[in-house]
Motif scaffolding. Structure first.
Motif, PDB file in Angstrom:
ATOM      1  N   LEU A   6       0.801  -1.071   0.053  1.00 36.71           N
ATOM      2  CA  LEU A   6      -0.226   0.128   0.029  1.00 36.71           C
ATOM      3  C   LEU A   6       0.865   1.193  -0.045  1.00 36.71           C
ATOM      4  O   LEU A   6       0.367   2.115  -0.826  1.00 36.71           O
ATOM      5  CB  LEU A   6      -0.887  -0.158   1.166  1.00 36.71           C
ATOM      6  CG  LEU A   6      -2.000  -0.928   1.060  1.00 36.71           C
ATOM      7  CD1 LEU A   6      -2.812  -0.974   2.536  1.00 36.71           C
ATOM      8  CD2 LEU A   6      -3.032  -1.091   0.099  1.00 36.71           C
ATOM      9  N   GLU A   7       1.876   1.262   0.681  1.00 37.06           N
ATOM     10  CA  GLU A   7       2.659   2.460   0.837  1.00 37.06           C
ATOM     11  C   GLU A   7       3.435   2.664  -0.508  1.00 37.06           C
ATOM     12  O   GLU A   7       3.412   4.105  -0.677  1.00 37.06           O
ATOM     13  CB  GLU A   7       3.982   2.162   1.924  1.00 37.06           C
ATOM     14  CG  GLU A   7       3.415   2.240   3.268  1.00 37.06           C
ATOM     15  CD  GLU A   7       3.217   0.451   3.547  1.00 37.06           C
ATOM     16  OE1 GLU A   7       3.358  -0.169   2.822  1.00 37.06           O
ATOM     17  OE2 GLU A   7       2.539   0.210   4.815  1.00 37.06           O
ATOM     18  N   LYS A   8       3.721   1.934  -1.173  1.00 32.12           N
ATOM     19  CA  LYS A   8       4.480   1.932  -2.524  1.00 32.12           C
ATOM     20  C   LYS A   8       3.125   2.199  -3.654  1.00 32.12           C
ATOM     21  O   LYS A   8       3.761   2.243  -4.770  1.00 32.12           O
ATOM     22  CB  LYS A   8       5.367   0.993  -2.918  1.00 32.12           C
ATOM     23  CG  LYS A   8       6.298   0.698  -1.688  1.00 32.12           C
ATOM     24  CD  LYS A   8       7.584   1.023  -2.468  1.00 32.12           C
ATOM     25  CE  LYS A   8       8.578   0.781  -1.307  1.00 32.12           C
ATOM     26  NZ  LYS A   8       9.859   1.377  -1.457  1.00 32.12           N
ATOM     27  N   LYS A   9       1.912   2.077  -3.482  1.00 31.29           N
ATOM     28  CA  LYS A   9       0.767   2.040  -4.225  1.00 31.29           C
ATOM     29  C   LYS A   9       1.242   1.039  -5.543  1.00 31.29           C
ATOM     30  O   LYS A   9       1.260   1.245  -6.871  1.00 31.29           O
ATOM     31  CB  LYS A   9       0.863   3.436  -4.963  1.00 31.29           C
ATOM     32  CG  LYS A   9       0.388   4.404  -3.786  1.00 31.29           C
ATOM     33  CD  LYS A   9      -0.208   5.580  -4.301  1.00 31.29           C
ATOM     34  CE  LYS A   9      -0.517   6.571  -3.112  1.00 31.29           C
ATOM     35  NZ  LYS A   9      -0.578   7.921  -3.432  1.00 31.29           N
ATOM     36  N   PHE A  10       1.706  -0.067  -5.033  1.00 37.39           N
ATOM     37  CA  PHE A  10       1.910  -1.014  -5.894  1.00 37.39           C
ATOM     38  C   PHE A  10       1.626  -2.445  -5.738  1.00 37.39           C
ATOM     39  O   PHE A  10       1.395  -2.862  -4.544  1.00 37.39           O
ATOM     40  CB  PHE A  10       3.548  -1.017  -6.004  1.00 37.39           C
ATOM     41  CG  PHE A  10       4.234  -1.891  -7.243  1.00 37.39           C
ATOM     42  CD1 PHE A  10       4.288  -1.115  -8.367  1.00 37.39           C
ATOM     43  CD2 PHE A  10       4.752  -3.250  -7.136  1.00 37.39           C
ATOM     44  CE1 PHE A  10       5.153  -1.991  -9.505  1.00 37.39           C
ATOM     45  CE2 PHE A  10       5.046  -3.861  -8.344  1.00 37.39           C
ATOM     46  CZ  PHE A  10       5.426  -3.119  -9.545  1.00 37.39           C
ATOM     47  N   GLY A  11       1.102  -3.196  -6.645  1.00 37.51           N
ATOM     48  CA  GLY A  11       0.611  -4.600  -6.419  1.00 37.51           C
ATOM     49  C   GLY A  11       0.007  -5.390  -7.535  1.00 37.51           C
ATOM     50  O   GLY A  11       0.389  -4.969  -8.532  1.00 37.51           O
ATOM     51  N   ILE A  12      -0.142  -6.568  -7.350  1.00 42.12           N
ATOM     52  CA  ILE A  12      -0.783  -7.592  -8.443  1.00 42.12           C
ATOM     53  C   ILE A  12      -1.891  -8.458  -7.858  1.00 42.12           C
ATOM     54  O   ILE A  12      -1.841  -8.866  -6.811  1.00 42.12           O
ATOM     55  CB  ILE A  12       0.419  -8.183  -9.023  1.00 42.12           C
ATOM     56  CG1 ILE A  12       0.010  -8.889 -10.164  1.00 42.12           C
ATOM     57  CG2 ILE A  12       1.031  -9.186  -7.926  1.00 42.12           C
ATOM     58  CD1 ILE A  12       1.333  -9.430 -10.918  1.00 42.12           C
ATOM     59  N   VAL A  13      -2.903  -8.881  -8.945  1.00 45.19           N
ATOM     60  CA  VAL A  13      -3.863  -9.826  -8.242  1.00 45.19           C
ATOM     61  C   VAL A  13      -3.958 -10.770  -9.560  1.00 45.19           C
ATOM     62  O   VAL A  13      -3.822 -10.226 -10.942  1.00 45.19           O
ATOM     63  CB  VAL A  13      -5.360  -9.095  -8.377  1.00 45.19           C
ATOM     64  CG1 VAL A  13      -6.286  -9.883  -8.098  1.00 45.19           C
ATOM     65  CG2 VAL A  13      -5.331  -8.008  -7.029  1.00 45.19           C
TER      66      VAL A  13
END
Length: 81
Positions: free
Chosen positions: A45-52
């Motif tokens: 969340l802090e980096k505003k980065f992710g994957i689904v």
């Protein structure tokens, strides 16, 4: 709410996902395996980065694809510093 899963690990469970402190920040993640349908999420969340990833196949985990993607994600986050 964080509840330790195993006393000798730093892995915790929240109401919606698992959390883990990493060198790149707090990672939220969740996996699911219903036989022919598998799911996998990792988010910083802090980096505003992710994957689904949602699949209708049964080899997301056994193929090594999810683990390779996690390595790519962590390397990409490291380059953002």
């Amino acid at each position: 709410i964080e509840m330790p899963i195993f006393p000798d690990t730093k892995l915790h469970r929240s109401l919606l996902s698992f959390t883990k402190n990493t060198p790149d920040g707090l990672r939220y993640f969740h996996t699911g395996d219903n036989g022919d349908f598998q799911a996998w999420t990792h988010t910083y969340l802090e980096k505003k980065f992710g994957i689904v990833i949602l699949t209708n196949g049964d080899n997301l985990f056994s193929s090594g694809f999810a683990e390779n993607l996690l390595v790519f994600l962590q390397e990409s986050i490291g380059k953002q510093k």
